[in-house]
Scaffold this motif. Sequence first.
Motif, PDB file in Angstrom:
ATOM      1  N   TRP A   9      12.096   4.807 -19.819  1.00  0.00           N
ATOM      2  CA  TRP A   9      12.606   3.729 -20.475  1.00  0.00           C
ATOM      3  C   TRP A   9      12.826   4.086 -21.760  1.00  0.00           C
ATOM      4  O   TRP A   9      12.257   5.092 -22.507  1.00  0.00           O
ATOM      5  N   LYS A  10      13.923   3.600 -22.416  1.00  0.00           N
ATOM      6  CA  LYS A  10      14.235   3.560 -23.843  1.00  0.00           C
ATOM      7  C   LYS A  10      14.504   2.193 -24.245  1.00  0.00           C
ATOM      8  O   LYS A  10      15.266   1.478 -23.734  1.00  0.00           O
ATOM      9  N   LEU A  11      13.506   1.880 -25.405  1.00  0.00           N
ATOM     10  CA  LEU A  11      13.654   0.719 -26.122  1.00  0.00           C
ATOM     11  C   LEU A  11      14.560   0.688 -27.356  1.00  0.00           C
ATOM     12  O   LEU A  11      14.361   1.578 -28.281  1.00  0.00           O
ATOM     13  N   GLN A  12      15.931   0.172 -27.303  1.00  0.00           N
ATOM     14  CA  GLN A  12      16.779   0.277 -28.488  1.00  0.00           C
ATOM     15  C   GLN A  12      16.441  -0.403 -29.549  1.00  0.00           C
ATOM     16  O   GLN A  12      15.916  -1.539 -29.188  1.00  0.00           O
ATOM     17  N   ALA A  19      17.104   1.975 -18.785  1.00  0.00           N
ATOM     18  CA  ALA A  19      16.657   3.349 -17.631  1.00  0.00           C
ATOM     19  C   ALA A  19      17.315   3.427 -16.633  1.00  0.00           C
ATOM     20  O   ALA A  19      17.824   2.367 -15.856  1.00  0.00           O
ATOM     21  N   ASP A  20      17.704   4.602 -16.257  1.00  0.00           N
ATOM     22  CA  ASP A  20      18.243   4.979 -14.864  1.00  0.00           C
ATOM     23  C   ASP A  20      19.389   4.015 -14.533  1.00  0.00           C
ATOM     24  O   ASP A  20      19.533   3.256 -13.487  1.00  0.00           O
ATOM     25  N   GLY A  21      20.475   3.859 -15.397  1.00  0.00           N
ATOM     26  CA  GLY A  21      21.461   2.915 -15.216  1.00  0.00           C
ATOM     27  C   GLY A  21      21.315   1.470 -15.481  1.00  0.00           C
ATOM     28  O   GLY A  21      22.340   0.883 -15.364  1.00  0.00           O
ATOM     29  N   GLY A  78       8.727  -0.984 -11.456  1.00  0.00           N
ATOM     30  CA  GLY A  78       7.913  -0.072 -10.918  1.00  0.00           C
ATOM     31  C   GLY A  78       6.897   0.531 -11.991  1.00  0.00           C
ATOM     32  O   GLY A  78       5.850   1.003 -11.861  1.00  0.00           O
ATOM     33  N   ASP A  79       7.021   0.134 -13.310  1.00  0.00           N
ATOM     34  CA  ASP A  79       6.233   0.687 -14.467  1.00  0.00           C
ATOM     35  C   ASP A  79       5.353  -0.277 -14.954  1.00  0.00           C
ATOM     36  O   ASP A  79       5.122  -0.566 -16.216  1.00  0.00           O
ATOM     37  N   ARG A  80       5.089  -1.118 -14.216  1.00  0.00           N
ATOM     38  CA  ARG A  80       4.280  -2.501 -14.513  1.00  0.00           C
ATOM     39  C   ARG A  80       2.745  -1.899 -15.155  1.00  0.00           C
ATOM     40  O   ARG A  80       2.313  -2.623 -15.875  1.00  0.00           O
ATOM     41  N   ARG A  81       2.259  -0.767 -14.612  1.00  0.00           N
ATOM     42  CA  ARG A  81       1.098  -0.485 -15.200  1.00  0.00           C
ATOM     43  C   ARG A  81       1.202   0.140 -16.655  1.00  0.00           C
ATOM     44  O   ARG A  81      -0.035   0.359 -17.037  1.00  0.00           O
TER      45      ARG A  81
END
Length: 131
Positions: A9-12, A19-21, A78-81
């Motif tokens: 991810w990238k937070l602008q 992320a990924d489209g 999928g990145d909830r962790r």
Amino acid sequence: MVSLAFGSWKLQGDGRLTADGRDIQLPPKEFHVLRLLLATPGVLVTKDYLLEQVWPHADIAEESLTRCIYALRKQMQGDRRLIATVYGRGYRFNGRVRVIERPDQAAPTVSAPPRICPACGWCAELGVERV
């Protein structure tokens, strides 16, 4: 403008999470909560602190914060962790965070390294890697 990269991810700086489209415009409160968590990876951020920073001068129930965290986890699927709950205390961001600055930004003119987080402006950069 500064962006924060973590996982895929990238937070602008404008509140977009990409992320990924995927390109998600986060609501302001979710954006603020995520920035605060990303500013101190691996460090417990208390519920009281998050409520105070994100909802200043308002009597807001913890449920509002819980809903923000739920929504962020849902957006990241999928990145909830990456956002861990420390029950009864707060939340911790579990992951490596990189600060990405645009090349056309002027470099700071001070000789000492910055102590203010470029993401949220309030904390020392604990565990955040500059790129």
